[in-house]
Enzyme design. Structure first.
Site, PDB file in Angstrom:
ATOM      1  N   GLY A   1       0.780  -1.136   0.009  1.00 45.30           N
ATOM      2  CA  GLY A   1      -0.009  -0.013   0.079  1.00 45.30           C
ATOM      3  C   GLY A   1       0.888   1.096   0.133  1.00 45.30           C
TER       4      GLY A   1
ATOM      5  N   CYS B   1       5.335  -5.868   1.409  1.00 45.73           N
ATOM      6  CA  CYS B   1       5.698  -4.828   1.598  1.00 45.73           C
ATOM      7  C   CYS B   1       4.840  -4.048   2.858  1.00 45.73           C
ATOM      8  CB  CYS B   1       5.457  -4.332   0.247  1.00 45.73           C
ATOM      9  SG  CYS B   1       6.284  -2.604   0.015  1.00 45.73           S
ATOM     10  N   TYR B   2       4.068  -3.277   2.578  1.00 46.39           N
ATOM     11  CA  TYR B   2       3.396  -2.570   3.678  1.00 46.39           C
ATOM     12  C   TYR B   2       2.733  -3.506   4.754  1.00 46.39           C
ATOM     13  CZ  TYR B   2      -0.368   0.542   6.132  1.00 46.39           C
ATOM     14  OH  TYR B   2      -0.802   1.049   7.101  1.00 46.39           O
TER      15      TYR B   2
ATOM     16  N   HIS C   1       8.088  -7.425  -3.851  1.00 47.20           N
ATOM     17  CA  HIS C   1       6.612  -7.604  -4.332  1.00 47.20           C
ATOM     18  C   HIS C   1       6.777  -9.080  -5.307  1.00 47.20           C
ATOM     19  CE1 HIS C   1       4.393  -4.136  -3.417  1.00 47.20           C
ATOM     20  NE2 HIS C   1       5.243  -3.526  -3.417  1.00 47.20           N
TER      21      HIS C   1
ATOM     22  N   GLU D   1       4.452 -10.573  -6.469  1.00 48.27           N
ATOM     23  CA  GLU D   1       3.255 -10.798  -7.506  1.00 48.27           C
ATOM     24  C   GLU D   1       3.704 -10.056  -8.912  1.00 48.27           C
ATOM     25  OE1 GLU D   1       3.359  -8.804  -5.007  1.00 48.27           O
ATOM     26  OE2 GLU D   1       2.469  -6.927  -5.076  1.00 48.27           O
TER      27      GLU D   1
ATOM     28  N   SER E   1     -22.897  -7.872 -27.070  1.00 50.35           N
ATOM     29  CA  SER E   1     -22.311  -7.148 -28.080  1.00 50.35           C
ATOM     30  C   SER E   1     -21.313  -7.469 -29.057  1.00 50.35           C
ATOM     31  CB  SER E   1     -21.573  -6.082 -26.986  1.00 50.35           C
ATOM     32  OG  SER E   1     -20.348  -7.034 -26.416  1.00 50.35           O
ATOM     33  N   GLY E   2     -20.968  -8.696 -29.072  1.00 53.15           N
ATOM     34  CA  GLY E   2     -19.653  -9.470 -29.790  1.00 53.15           C
ATOM     35  C   GLY E   2     -18.395  -9.613 -29.164  1.00 53.15           C
ATOM     36  N   GLY E   3     -18.635  -8.733 -27.870  1.00 51.29           N
ATOM     37  CA  GLY E   3     -17.167  -8.919 -27.259  1.00 51.29           C
ATOM     38  C   GLY E   3     -17.096 -10.308 -26.239  1.00 51.29           C
ATOM     39  N   VAL E   4     -16.056 -10.467 -25.778  1.00 51.89           N
ATOM     40  CA  VAL E   4     -15.838 -11.733 -25.009  1.00 51.89           C
ATOM     41  C   VAL E   4     -16.496 -12.018 -23.975  1.00 51.89           C
ATOM     42  CG1 VAL E   4     -13.642 -10.934 -24.080  1.00 51.89           C
ATOM     43  CG2 VAL E   4     -14.207 -13.372 -24.227  1.00 51.89           C
ATOM     44  N   ASP E   5     -16.736 -10.963 -22.988  1.00 54.46           N
ATOM     45  CA  ASP E   5     -17.456 -11.110 -21.818  1.00 54.46           C
ATOM     46  C   ASP E   5     -18.808 -11.417 -22.020  1.00 54.46           C
ATOM     47  OD1 ASP E   5     -15.045  -9.859 -21.007  1.00 54.46           O
ATOM     48  OD2 ASP E   5     -15.714  -8.081 -20.260  1.00 54.46           O
ATOM     49  N   SER E   6     -19.698 -10.616 -22.729  1.00 53.58           N
ATOM     50  CA  SER E   6     -21.133 -10.917 -22.928  1.00 53.58           C
ATOM     51  C   SER E   6     -21.355 -12.325 -23.408  1.00 53.58           C
ATOM     52  CB  SER E   6     -21.869  -9.816 -23.707  1.00 53.58           C
ATOM     53  OG  SER E   6     -21.383  -9.686 -24.733  1.00 53.58           O
TER      54      SER E   6
ATOM     55  N   LYS F   1     -10.295 -11.017 -16.284  1.00 52.99           N
ATOM     56  CA  LYS F   1     -10.300 -11.043 -17.714  1.00 52.99           C
ATOM     57  C   LYS F   1      -9.672 -12.302 -18.370  1.00 52.99           C
ATOM     58  CE  LYS F   1     -11.701  -8.893 -21.644  1.00 52.99           C
ATOM     59  NZ  LYS F   1     -12.805  -8.092 -21.835  1.00 52.99           N
TER      60      LYS F   1
END
Ligand code: XMP
Length: 515
Positions: free
Chosen positions: A57, A84-85, A172, A174, A226-231, A371
Site C-alpha cells: 500500500g 511490503c506495507y 513484491h 506478485e 455485443s460481440g465482445g468476449v465478456d457478454s 479477464k
C-alpha cells in the site's frame, strides 16, 4: 470438489498490485478474493480462509489514519503473508520496529535467501531477482520472528514466525519483475496454508452451471450480447445451464464493424444453438445520429437508444425474470473498494432503469473472474479464438471513429477501410500482439491524383496501440511493409479515400479513440 472450499483472503491496503496477487494465487488453482483492509474480524472469521495475504500500500505505518487491521488477526491460527506495507504493518503490530525512511527503494534487487525452507522452497540459496518498491523498512524484528532473506541494501527482506506461520516479504512477489514470485506465492498457498489446486475452469463451469440453475429455476433470462468476449462467455455459460430459457438480444446499431453481426450470430447460433434475437436497428440509430457532431452527444444517443431497443425486445419475452450480464471481478472489487464504491453496471449498457422497470434480477456468472480467466473459460467451453481474442471495441462503435457527422455512407467507407486494416494486421500476425488496431475517418478532404484525374476525397487515419488496460497506451511501431500494404489497399479498394496517415501519439496526452 468444492472450488470455493479452500480460499485465500487478500486484504487490500491500496497497492496498485493487489489484483495481481489474486491473479497469481488463482494461477496456482487456488481461489482467492480481495477485500478491503477494514472488512472486519467477523467477516474474516466467517470467510474462513486457509491463508491471508496482506497487500502492499502507498501509506507509511506511521501516517495518521494509516490503514490497519485488528491485532487479533494474528491469533486466528491462519497462516499470514504480509507483502511490503503488509509486512511493515505486521512488524509494527507485533512489537517490532519499522524505520521511516525518506528515500524510496524502487527497482530490482538481488535477494540472498538465508532459509530455503517453506516460503523459498525450490529457489536455491543464491541471489534471487526481486522487485522492490517501498519507503519504510523493518529495523527490529518482532518477538518470535527471524530473518529468512536479506539483500545488499537491507538486512531484513523477508521474515517468519515459525510457530504462528506468519511471514513477511519486503519485495513484491506478485509482479513480473520478480520472475520466481509465482513460486513463492505457490509455496505459501500449498506448503504453508495446505491448499489443494481445485480452482480450475472445468470445475468452475460445473459449479457455475448448478448455481445458475438453482437461481433461475424455470424462469426466463435475457442477455444483451455485443460481440465482445465478456457478454458472449456469460451468455454461453447461462445457455449451458438453462438452454432455451435464455434469450440473447443482439442489437445491430448500424455502427458495427464489417460483417460483425453476421459473424457473432453465426458463431453463437450455429455452433452453440443459442437462442439469439438479432435486431436490425441501424436505421433507428442512424436517424438519431443525423447532424450530430459532438462525440458526447453521439455516446448519449447510442447508449439511450440501446436501452430503449433492448427494453422493447426484452418486453416481448414472457415471464422474463432475470438479466444476465458479463460483469467481471475487477468491477466488483472496485465497487467494494475502500477507495469508494462505483457503479457496478457498465455505463455503456446502462440497464439500471431496465432492472427496476421490468423488475428483473441480475445473473452475473463471471463476477468472480478476471479477464484472463474469462478467456480461459470461453476456450474451455469451445468458443472460437475469433471471439476470445477479439481486440476491445467501444460500445458507441464506429460512431466515435467517424469524426464529425455519422451517416450511412461514411459508415460504409470506414467499415471497408477498417476491414482492410484488420485483415492486413492479422495477415502480419500482429492482431493478438497489440491492444487495438483500427481506422478512423476524418472530416477533411484533400487533393489526390488517380490515373489522369484529380481527386478530392477523404482521409483515413490508422491507429495501432499497445496497452495493458486501456488507461495508458503507446503507439505501435508497425513495420513499414504493413503500413504500406494497408495504405495501398485502402486507397485502391475503398471508394472515397485518397490518403492514409498514421497516428503516432501516445496516451496520455492523446486518447486511444479519436472521437
Ligand atoms: P480512450 O479513447 O479513452 O479509450 O483512450 C480507452 C479504451 O476504452 C475503449 N472505449 C470504450 N469502451 N465503451 C466501451 O465499451 C465506450 O464508450 C468506450 N469509449 C472508449 C477504447 O476503445 C479503448 O480501448
Amino acid at each position: 470438489m468444492d472450488i470455493h472450499a479452500q480460499k485465500i483472503l487478500i486484504l487490500d491496503f491500496g497497492s496498485q498490485y493487489t489484483q495481481l496477487i489474486a491473479r497469481r494465487v488463482r494461477e496456482a488453482k487456488v481461489y482467492s478474493e480481495i477485500h478491503p483492509f477494514n472488512c472486519g474480524m467477523d467477516f474474516i472469521k466467517a470467510f474462513n480462509p486457509k491463508g491471508i495475504i496482506l497487500s502492499g500500500g502507498p501509506s507509511s505505518v506511521y501516517d495518521k489514519g494509516a490503514p490497519t487491521v485488528h491485532k487479533s488477526i494474528f491469533d486466528l491460527d491462519i497462516p499470514i503473508l504480509g507483502i511490503c506495507y503488509g509486512m511493515q504493518l505486521t512488524a509494527k503490530l507485533l512489537g517490532g520496529k519499522v524505520e521511516k525512511s525518506k528515500k524510496r527503494e524502487y527497482g530490482g534487487a538481488d535477494l540472498i535467501i538465508g532459509n530455503a525452507g517453506d516460503l523459498f522452497f525450490g529457489l536455491g540459496m543464491g541471489g534471487l531477482k526481486v522487485w522492490m518498491s517501498h519507503g519504510d523498512k523493518v529495523e527490529v524484528l518482532p518477538p518470535g520472528f527471524k530473518t529468512i532473506a536479506r539483500s545488499a541494501n537491507s538486512d531484513i527482506c523477508a521474515i517468519k514466525d515459525d510457530t504462528r506461520k506468519i511471514y513477511g516479504v519486503q519485495f513484491h512477489p506478485e509482479v513480473v519483475h520478480t520472475p520466481k514470485g509465482g513460486r513463492i506465492l505457490k509455496n505459501f498457498v500449498f506448503r504453508i496454508c495446505g491448499c489443494e489446486p481445485a480452482w480450475t475452469m472445468k470445475s468452475f463451469i460445473e459449479t457455475a452451471i448448478s448455481d445458475i440453475q438453482a437461481k433461475a429455476g424455470a424462469d426466463k433470462v435475457v442477455c444483451g450480447i455485443s460481440g465482445g468476449v465478456d457478454s458472449a462467455v456469460a451468455a454461453l455459460l447461462v445457455h449451458k445451464a438453462i438452454g432455451k430459457n435464455l434469450t440473447c438480444i443482439f442489437v445491430d446499431n448500424g455502427v458495427l464493424r464489417k460483417g460483425e453481426a453476421d459473424k457473432v450470430e453465426a458463431t453463437l447460433k450455429k455452433s452453440f444453438h443459442m437462442n439469439i434475437r438479432r435486431i436490425d436497428a441501424s436505421k433507428r440509430f442512424l436517424g438519431k445520429l443525423k447532424g450530430i457532431e459532438d462525440p458526447e452527444k453521439k455516446r448519449k444517443i447510442i447508449g439511450g437508444e440501446f436501452v430503449r431497443v433492448f427494453e422493447e425486445e426484452a418486453g416481448k419475452i414472457k415471464n422474463v425474470k432475470f438479466l444476465a450480464q458479463g460483469t467481471l471481478y475487477p468491477d466488483v472489487i472496485e465497487s467494494v473498494s475502500f477507495k469508494g464504491p462505483s457503479a457496478t453496471i457498465k455505463s455503456h449498457h446502462n440497464v439500471g432503469g431496465l432492472l427496476k422497470k421490468m423488475k428483473l434480477k441480475l445473473v452475473e456468472p463471471l463476477r468472480e473472474l478476471f479477464k484472463d480467466e474469462v478467456r480461459a473459460l470461453g476456450r474451455e467451453m469451445g468458443m472460437p479464438d475469433e471471439i476470445i481474442d477479439r481486440q476491445p471495441f467501444p460500445g458507441p462503435g464506429l460512431a466515435i471513429r467517424i469524426i464529425g457527422e455519422v451517416n450511412a455512407k461514411r459508415c460504409d467507407i470506414l467499415r471497408e477501410a477498417d476491414a482492410i486494416v484488420l485483415e492486413e494486421i492479422k495477415k502480419a500476425g500482429l492482431y493478438k500482439k497489440m491492444w487495438q488496431s483500427f481506422a478512423v475517418l476524418l472530416p477533411i478532404k484533400t487533393v489526390g491524383v488517380m490515373g489522369d484525374e484529380r481527386t478530392y476525397e477523404n482521409t483515413v487515419a490508422l491507429r495501432a496501440v499497445d496497452s495493458v488496460d486501456g488507461m495508458t497506451a503507446d503507439w505501435v511501431k508497425l513495420p513499414y511493409e504493413v503500413m504500406e500494404s494497408i495504405s495501398r489497399r485502402v486507397i485502391n479498394e475503398v471508394r472515397g479515400v485518397n490518403r492514409v496517415v498514421y497516428d503516432i501519439s501516445s496516451k496520455p496526452p492523446s486518447t486511444i479513440e479519436w472521437e
